[in-house]
Design a protein around this motif. Structure first.
Motif, PDB file in Angstrom:
ATOM      1  N   TRP A  25       0.843  -1.071   0.020  1.00  0.00           N
ATOM      2  CA  TRP A  25      -0.080  -0.037  -0.097  1.00  0.00           C
ATOM      3  C   TRP A  25       1.019   1.221  -0.051  1.00  0.00           C
ATOM      4  CZ3 TRP A  25      -0.164   3.836   3.765  1.00  0.00           C
ATOM      5  CH2 TRP A  25      -1.328   4.881   3.613  1.00  0.00           C
ATOM      6  N   LEU A  26       1.775   1.213   0.845  1.00  0.00           N
ATOM      7  CA  LEU A  26       2.699   2.514   0.829  1.00  0.00           C
ATOM      8  C   LEU A  26       3.651   2.681  -0.395  1.00  0.00           C
ATOM      9  CD1 LEU A  26       4.301   4.510   2.451  1.00  0.00           C
ATOM     10  CD2 LEU A  26       6.077   2.892   3.253  1.00  0.00           C
ATOM     11  N   MET A  27       3.983   1.399  -0.927  1.00  0.00           N
ATOM     12  CA  MET A  27       4.900   1.649  -2.342  1.00  0.00           C
ATOM     13  C   MET A  27       3.819   2.211  -3.312  1.00  0.00           C
ATOM     14  SD  MET A  27       7.945   1.144  -1.413  1.00  0.00           S
ATOM     15  CE  MET A  27       8.809   1.006  -3.006  1.00  0.00           C
ATOM     16  N   ASP A  28       2.745   1.795  -3.242  1.00  0.00           N
ATOM     17  CA  ASP A  28       1.690   2.326  -4.323  1.00  0.00           C
ATOM     18  C   ASP A  28       1.506   3.791  -4.337  1.00  0.00           C
ATOM     19  OD1 ASP A  28       1.486  -0.220  -5.585  1.00  0.00           O
ATOM     20  OD2 ASP A  28      -0.610  -0.628  -4.510  1.00  0.00           O
ATOM     21  N   LYS A  29       1.236   4.180  -2.739  1.00  0.00           N
ATOM     22  CA  LYS A  29       1.423   5.610  -2.580  1.00  0.00           C
ATOM     23  C   LYS A  29       2.500   6.652  -2.882  1.00  0.00           C
ATOM     24  CE  LYS A  29      -2.899   5.408  -1.082  1.00  0.00           C
ATOM     25  NZ  LYS A  29      -3.994   6.184  -1.780  1.00  0.00           N
ATOM     26  N   LYS A  31       4.925   5.773  -5.361  1.00  0.00           N
ATOM     27  CA  LYS A  31       5.786   5.465  -6.608  1.00  0.00           C
ATOM     28  C   LYS A  31       5.963   6.772  -7.484  1.00  0.00           C
ATOM     29  CE  LYS A  31       1.253   3.960  -8.808  1.00  0.00           C
ATOM     30  NZ  LYS A  31       0.606   2.797  -9.084  1.00  0.00           N
ATOM     31  N   ASN A  32       4.920   7.590  -7.451  1.00  0.00           N
ATOM     32  CA  ASN A  32       5.184   8.822  -8.204  1.00  0.00           C
ATOM     33  C   ASN A  32       5.554   9.992  -7.317  1.00  0.00           C
ATOM     34  OD1 ASN A  32       4.785   7.672 -10.687  1.00  0.00           O
ATOM     35  ND2 ASN A  32       2.591   7.677 -10.383  1.00  0.00           N
ATOM     36  N   ASP A  37      12.653   8.995  -4.220  1.00  0.00           N
ATOM     37  CA  ASP A  37      12.679   7.803  -4.619  1.00  0.00           C
ATOM     38  C   ASP A  37      12.604   6.797  -3.626  1.00  0.00           C
ATOM     39  OD1 ASP A  37      12.566   8.606  -7.285  1.00  0.00           O
ATOM     40  OD2 ASP A  37      14.832   8.845  -7.660  1.00  0.00           O
ATOM     41  N   PHE A  38      11.835   5.836  -3.789  1.00  0.00           N
ATOM     42  CA  PHE A  38      11.532   4.910  -2.887  1.00  0.00           C
ATOM     43  C   PHE A  38      11.989   3.355  -3.412  1.00  0.00           C
ATOM     44  CE2 PHE A  38       8.942   8.125  -1.678  1.00  0.00           C
ATOM     45  CZ  PHE A  38       9.006   8.167  -0.207  1.00  0.00           C
TER      46      PHE A  38
END
Length: 193
Positions: A25-29, A31-32, A37-38
């Motif tokens: 969920w966090l990575m989807d939030k 990603k942009n 950069d994550f």
């Protein structure tokens, strides 16, 4: 200067862990994200032994190749978000071991957390902040906590609903966390260079 690179570290290695769901969920939030950069980092993949070096790598190089690879991974990052499971009022043993396997690579870098558990992982994050201070990190005030009814709504221990069911309760703290992390990551990145 390049955008700061933030490691999102999944701190539980259990086969039945809940961490993958909030981490994704966090990575989807993020990603942009315009300023950061994550990179998702799973402690399962680090294959770290229990810390058994003569001293911290602040004082002498580590001999274990997996520990050295871990240190090299951390060295290339400018900050961290830990996905923190609360185990018996503290962080996981796997996370404590991963923290101990490096020292100078953590220094002067900010961190926050996406913490979870019946009390929102607050007690574990409190311990993590104390450890972070000793590692010369900058613990942030803001964090995202999944606790109480929200935790049991999305956890397999409860209704196992999708994260979208509770994200309205998390978005304010996520925005505050990312804003604070962005400021500190840029500031400290400049200071370290």
């Amino acid at each position: 200067m390049a955008k700061p690179r933030i490691g999102v570290i999944i701190s539980s290695t259990r086969d039945t862990r809940f961490a993958d769901k909030p981490a994704q969920w966090l990575m989807d939030k993020v990603k942009n994200h315009p300023d950061l950069d994550f990179e998702l980092i799973d402690l399962r993949d680090a294959n770290l032994p229990f810390f058994n070096e003569p001293a911290s790598n602040l004082w002498m190089p580590s001999s274990d190749p997996n520990a050295v690879a871990w240190q090299e991974k951390l060295a290339g990052l400018d900050g961290f978000i830990f996905v923190v499971a609360e185990y018996n009022r503290s962080i996981t043993g796997a996370l404590k071991n991963a923290l101990d396997q490096a020292y100078k690579e953590w220094n002067r870098k900010p961190f926050s957390a996406l913490a979870y558990g019946s009390m929102g992982g607050a007690r574990a994050l409190e311990h993590l902040r104390l450890i972070g201070i000793e590692l010369q990190m900058v613990p942030l005030r803001n964090a995202v906590h999944i606790g109480g009814g929200d935790f049991f709504k999305v956890s397999p221990l409860g209704a196992n609903a999708p994260m979208s069911e509770i994200e309205g309760n998390l978005e304010g703290s996520l925005k505050a966390t990312l804003d604070e992390l962005s400021w500190w990551a840029k500031t400290l990145q400049n200071a370290r260079t």
